[in-house]
Scaffold this active site. Structure first.
Site, PDB file in Angstrom:
ATOM      1  N   ASP A  96       0.776  -1.239   0.000  1.00 49.08           N
ATOM      2  CA  ASP A  96       0.000   0.000   0.000  1.00 49.08           C
ATOM      3  C   ASP A  96       0.806   1.287   0.000  1.00 49.08           C
ATOM      4  OD1 ASP A  96       1.087   0.014   2.519  1.00 49.08           O
ATOM      5  OD2 ASP A  96      -0.721  -0.701   3.518  1.00 49.08           O
ATOM      6  N   GLU A 118       0.174  -9.105  -0.948  1.00 52.24           N
ATOM      7  CA  GLU A 118      -0.494  -8.550   0.246  1.00 52.24           C
ATOM      8  C   GLU A 118      -1.725  -7.740  -0.179  1.00 52.24           C
ATOM      9  OE1 GLU A 118       0.736  -5.374   3.327  1.00 52.24           O
ATOM     10  OE2 GLU A 118       1.760  -7.157   4.046  1.00 52.24           O
ATOM     11  N   GLU A 132      -2.310   5.046   2.768  1.00 48.83           N
ATOM     12  CA  GLU A 132      -2.194   3.623   2.402  1.00 48.83           C
ATOM     13  C   GLU A 132      -3.529   2.978   2.023  1.00 48.83           C
ATOM     14  OE1 GLU A 132      -0.772   5.007   5.087  1.00 48.83           O
ATOM     15  OE2 GLU A 132       1.376   4.774   4.742  1.00 48.83           O
ATOM     16  N   HIS A 205       5.779   5.984  12.978  1.00 45.70           N
ATOM     17  CA  HIS A 205       6.124   6.763  11.783  1.00 45.70           C
ATOM     18  C   HIS A 205       4.931   7.236  10.954  1.00 45.70           C
ATOM     19  CE1 HIS A 205       5.063   3.869   8.619  1.00 45.70           C
ATOM     20  NE2 HIS A 205       5.356   2.955   9.506  1.00 45.70           N
ATOM     21  N   ARG A 207       2.095   8.752   8.732  1.00 45.10           N
ATOM     22  CA  ARG A 207       1.860  10.142   8.314  1.00 45.10           C
ATOM     23  C   ARG A 207       0.716  10.791   9.086  1.00 45.10           C
ATOM     24  NH1 ARG A 207       4.679   9.891   3.699  1.00 45.10           N
ATOM     25  NH2 ARG A 207       5.149  11.853   2.666  1.00 45.10           N
ATOM     26  N   HIS A 238      12.583   5.995  13.135  1.00 45.55           N
ATOM     27  CA  HIS A 238      12.422   6.176  11.685  1.00 45.55           C
ATOM     28  C   HIS A 238      13.269   7.373  11.239  1.00 45.55           C
ATOM     29  CE1 HIS A 238      10.394   6.878   7.837  1.00 45.55           C
ATOM     30  NE2 HIS A 238       9.828   5.695   7.973  1.00 45.55           N
TER      31      HIS A 238
HETATM   32  C1  UD1 Z   1       6.496   5.155   3.840  1.00 40.69           C
HETATM   33  C2  UD1 Z   1       5.129   4.718   3.313  1.00 40.69           C
HETATM   34  C3  UD1 Z   1       4.356   4.006   4.407  1.00 40.69           C
HETATM   35  C4  UD1 Z   1       5.168   2.926   5.063  1.00 40.69           C
HETATM   36  C5  UD1 Z   1       6.510   3.472   5.508  1.00 40.69           C
HETATM   37  C6  UD1 Z   1       7.389   2.382   6.040  1.00 40.69           C
HETATM   38  C7  UD1 Z   1       4.004   6.131   1.667  1.00 40.69           C
HETATM   39  C8  UD1 Z   1       3.274   7.387   1.437  1.00 40.69           C
HETATM   40  N1  UD1 Z   1       4.372   5.888   2.934  1.00 40.69           N
HETATM   41  O1  UD1 Z   1       6.233   6.140   4.840  1.00 40.69           O
HETATM   42  O2  UD1 Z   1       3.190   3.427   3.827  1.00 40.69           O
HETATM   43  O3  UD1 Z   1       4.467   2.447   6.194  1.00 40.69           O
HETATM   44  O4  UD1 Z   1       7.167   4.064   4.382  1.00 40.69           O
HETATM   45  O5  UD1 Z   1       8.458   2.890   6.781  1.00 40.69           O
HETATM   46  O6  UD1 Z   1       4.269   5.392   0.771  1.00 40.69           O
HETATM   47  N2  UD1 Z   1      13.880   8.913   5.096  1.00 40.69           N
HETATM   48  C9  UD1 Z   1      15.255   8.879   5.012  1.00 40.69           C
HETATM   49  N3  UD1 Z   1      15.861   7.695   4.698  1.00 40.69           N
HETATM   50  C10 UD1 Z   1      15.174   6.561   4.489  1.00 40.69           C
HETATM   51  C11 UD1 Z   1      13.774   6.592   4.590  1.00 40.69           C
HETATM   52  C12 UD1 Z   1      13.138   7.789   4.885  1.00 40.69           C
HETATM   53  O7  UD1 Z   1      15.928   9.886   5.198  1.00 40.69           O
HETATM   54  O8  UD1 Z   1      15.783   5.508   4.216  1.00 40.69           O
HETATM   55  C13 UD1 Z   1      13.208  10.202   5.437  1.00 40.69           C
HETATM   56  C14 UD1 Z   1      13.206  11.198   4.275  1.00 40.69           C
HETATM   57  O9  UD1 Z   1      13.358  12.493   4.795  1.00 40.69           O
HETATM   58  C15 UD1 Z   1      11.780  11.042   3.719  1.00 40.69           C
HETATM   59  C16 UD1 Z   1      11.008  10.787   5.004  1.00 40.69           C
HETATM   60  O10 UD1 Z   1      11.856   9.946   5.782  1.00 40.69           O
HETATM   61  O11 UD1 Z   1      11.371  12.180   3.027  1.00 40.69           O
HETATM   62  C17 UD1 Z   1       9.655  10.136   4.834  1.00 40.69           C
HETATM   63  O12 UD1 Z   1       9.713   9.020   3.987  1.00 40.69           O
HETATM   64  P1  UD1 Z   1       8.391   8.558   3.176  1.00 40.69           P
HETATM   65  O13 UD1 Z   1       8.707   7.331   2.389  1.00 40.69           O
HETATM   66  O14 UD1 Z   1       7.818   9.706   2.442  1.00 40.69           O
HETATM   67  O15 UD1 Z   1       7.351   8.258   4.325  1.00 40.69           O
HETATM   68  P2  UD1 Z   1       7.333   7.122   5.416  1.00 40.69           P
HETATM   69  O16 UD1 Z   1       6.709   7.661   6.645  1.00 40.69           O
HETATM   70  O17 UD1 Z   1       8.635   6.455   5.491  1.00 40.69           O
HETATM   71  N1  UDP Z   2      11.895  -2.903  11.014  1.00 45.55           N
HETATM   72  C1  UDP Z   2      13.271  -2.992  10.854  1.00 45.55           C
HETATM   73  N2  UDP Z   2      14.055  -2.148  11.588  1.00 45.55           N
HETATM   74  C2  UDP Z   2      13.563  -1.245  12.450  1.00 45.55           C
HETATM   75  C3  UDP Z   2      12.153  -1.150  12.592  1.00 45.55           C
HETATM   76  C4  UDP Z   2      11.340  -1.987  11.839  1.00 45.55           C
HETATM   77  O1  UDP Z   2      13.763  -3.809  10.094  1.00 45.55           O
HETATM   78  O2  UDP Z   2      14.359  -0.530  13.088  1.00 45.55           O
HETATM   79  C5  UDP Z   2      11.034  -3.798  10.197  1.00 45.55           C
HETATM   80  C6  UDP Z   2       9.945  -4.562  10.916  1.00 45.55           C
HETATM   81  O3  UDP Z   2      10.413  -5.818  11.369  1.00 45.55           O
HETATM   82  C7  UDP Z   2       8.863  -4.720   9.861  1.00 45.55           C
HETATM   83  C8  UDP Z   2       9.037  -3.488   9.000  1.00 45.55           C
HETATM   84  O4  UDP Z   2      10.336  -2.959   9.290  1.00 45.55           O
HETATM   85  O5  UDP Z   2       9.122  -5.854   9.044  1.00 45.55           O
HETATM   86  C9  UDP Z   2       7.990  -2.473   9.335  1.00 45.55           C
HETATM   87  O6  UDP Z   2       8.312  -1.272   8.726  1.00 45.55           O
HETATM   88  P1  UDP Z   2       7.581   0.074   9.041  1.00 45.55           P
HETATM   89  O7  UDP Z   2       7.020   0.030  10.413  1.00 45.55           O
HETATM   90  O8  UDP Z   2       8.553   1.148   8.703  1.00 45.55           O
HETATM   91  O9  UDP Z   2       6.435   0.118   7.942  1.00 45.55           O
HETATM   92  P2  UDP Z   2       4.945  -0.458   7.899  1.00 45.55           P
HETATM   93  O10 UDP Z   2       5.004  -1.911   8.154  1.00 45.55           O
HETATM   94  O11 UDP Z   2       4.149   0.300   8.900  1.00 45.55           O
HETATM   95  O12 UDP Z   2       4.503  -0.140   6.518  1.00 45.55           O
END
Ligand code: UD1
Ligand code: UDP
Length: 367
Positions: A96, A118, A132, A205, A207, A238
């Site tokens: 999602d 999924e 999502e 984390h 949004r 995160h």
């Molecule tokens: C995204 C997904 C969410 C998922 C989550 C898992 C969308 C809109 N959201 O949300 O569904 O649950 O990932 O974690 O698709 N950033 C870094 N390095 C990284 C990753 C993120 O610096 O490796 C920072 C960046 O500033 C980025 C911000 O995190 O802009 C947010 O990342 P983003 O993918 O937009 O949103 P998530 O909350 O991670």
């Molecule tokens: N996870 C990880 N390292 C961390 C925190 C989470 O590998 O420090 C893994 C966790 O086991 C799970 C996935 O990341 O498999 C969940 O990711 P996240 O919570 O970022 O996204 P969501 O599942 O909510 O989309």
């Protein structure tokens, strides 16, 4: 030979798709290509390293504090060249995220069949989780192969008018990943730090929780931690700068809460396995915890994973400070309540989801 292109971009998608990439590559009857959007960077690359997956294409779209507009438009404009270059017979997406939605949209424009891993999770509230719930419903409109992790997910799709012959109940590939990571002899210096205490694992984390809801969560956690000196918490934070700022302001003062960089998936799973309980707004953690028999307080207003609630391991506590505070205290003080939630079960699968998905794809007469 037919070509399967697998596209993902964030940490949880990678954790759940890399085992499938590796399973499909072993089949040798299909040509497997991997494209990462780079919606995440460090958190994605860490998973790719663990599973030894080297992408064939990397759209490298991540920027700091990216908006949904940024992610969607950058993927759409960059993935066309990948689809043209690779000419896949089917594109697999996961779950999602906005990478998932934008990729499915691109495939629709290019008239390429989509397989959705999924599929069928629902809250039926498009703003929770946001974005999502919209993303996964939108993908379901066009997906031709729907790999539902549970019977309930299949029923959601049937209710929406999806044909039964394009839905396959496979289990969740998250459990396949979990089977490869847990080591009963695992040690880590941060686990040594809390070996005389109850270990609480925290992640957050979403949004829709950025801002006041996240402050509420952290305040509740801090209040309980201040009252229970036998408890320590580890919070692999995160990388979102907005999450980091709120956590620094609300949790920075408590020396029994250790905020650390994201753990790689092997470390994180083993931390969960050695924990007392978990507080999270994550989706994936809700699937992993029942297998590990660890109680989870889900700090969200909705969940698309009611199977874990039915199994008794998950409790939905919302984002109200007092509600989280009260439920967290109960699990520390009421042994019976804790024991009732600490029962291992497998509502999300048996660890063979990837084998089933690969069998379906490689045996499909349409491919
Ligand atoms: C995204 C997904 C969410 C998922 C989550 C898992 C969308 C809109 N959201 O949300 O569904 O649950 O990932 O974690 O698709 N950033 C870094 N390095 C990284 C990753 C993120 O610096 O490796 C920072 C960046 O500033 C980025 C911000 O995190 O802009 C947010 O990342 P983003 O993918 O937009 O949103 P998530 O909350 O991670
Ligand atoms: N996870 C990880 N390292 C961390 C925190 C989470 O590998 O420090 C893994 C966790 O086991 C799970 C996935 O990341 O498999 C969940 O990711 P996240 O919570 O970022 O996204 P969501 O599942 O909510 O989309």
């Amino acid at each position: 030979m037919k070509t399967i292109l697998i596209v993902f971009g964030t940490r949880p998608e990678a954790i759940k798709m890399c085992p499938l990439v590796n399973e499909l590559k072993e089949r040798r009857t299909v040509n497997v290509k991997v494209c990462v959007s780079g919606q995440h960077r460090e958190m994605l690359d860490s998973v790719l390293r663990v599973f030894n997956v080297v992408p064939d294409y990397d759209l490298s779209i991540m920027k700091s504090s990216q908006t949904l507009f940024d992610i969607t438009t950058n993927i759409l404009s960059k993935i066309k060249n990948v689809l043209d270059d690779c000419s896949p017979d089917v594109v697999l997406v996961h779950g999602d995220t906005t990478t998932t939605f934008a990729t499915a949209l691109a495939c629709f424009y290019a008239q390429i069949p989509v397989g959705h891993v999924e599929a069928g999770l629902r809250t039926y509230n498009v703003y929770s989780p946001y974005p999502e719930e919209f993303n996964r419903q939108a993908v379901s409109i066009i997906s031709e192969y729907n790999f539902a992790p549970t019977q309930l997910a299949k029923e959601n799709l049937l209710k929406e008018g999806k044909r039964a012959d394009c839905i396959y109940v496979t289990g969740n590939t998250a459990i396949d990943a979990l089977k490869t990571t847990i080591n009963p002899n695992y040690t880590h210096k941060d686990l040594d730090w809390c070996k005389d205490s109850k270990l609480i694992m925290i992640t957050a984390h979403r949004r829709e929780n950025l801002g006041q809801p996240m402050r509420n969560m952290f305040r509740a956690i801090r209040r309980v931690m201040n009252e229970h000196l036998d408890v320590k918490a580890i919070y692999p934070i995160h990388m979102n700068p907005m999450v980091r700022e709120i956590a620094r302001e609300e949790l920075g003062e408590c020396d029994r809460i250790k905020i650390i960089e994201p753990l790689d998936v092997v470390d994180f799973h083993n931390f969960l396995a050695q924990s007392y309980m978990i507080l999270t707004d994550s989706g994936g953690v809700q699937e992993e915890a029942p297998s590990l028999g660890k109680p989870v307080l889900v700090m969200r207003d909705t969940t698309e994973r009611p199977e874990g609630i039915k199994a008794g391991t998950l409790k939905l506590v919302g984002t109200n400070e007092d509600c989280i505070y009260k439920n967290f205290k109960i699990l520390l003080e009421d042994k019976q309540a804790y024991d009732r939630m600490s029962v291992a079960s497998n509502p999300y699968g048996d660890g063979y989801a990837c084998v089933r998905i690969a069998d379906i794809l490689t045996n499909s007469s349409n491919l």
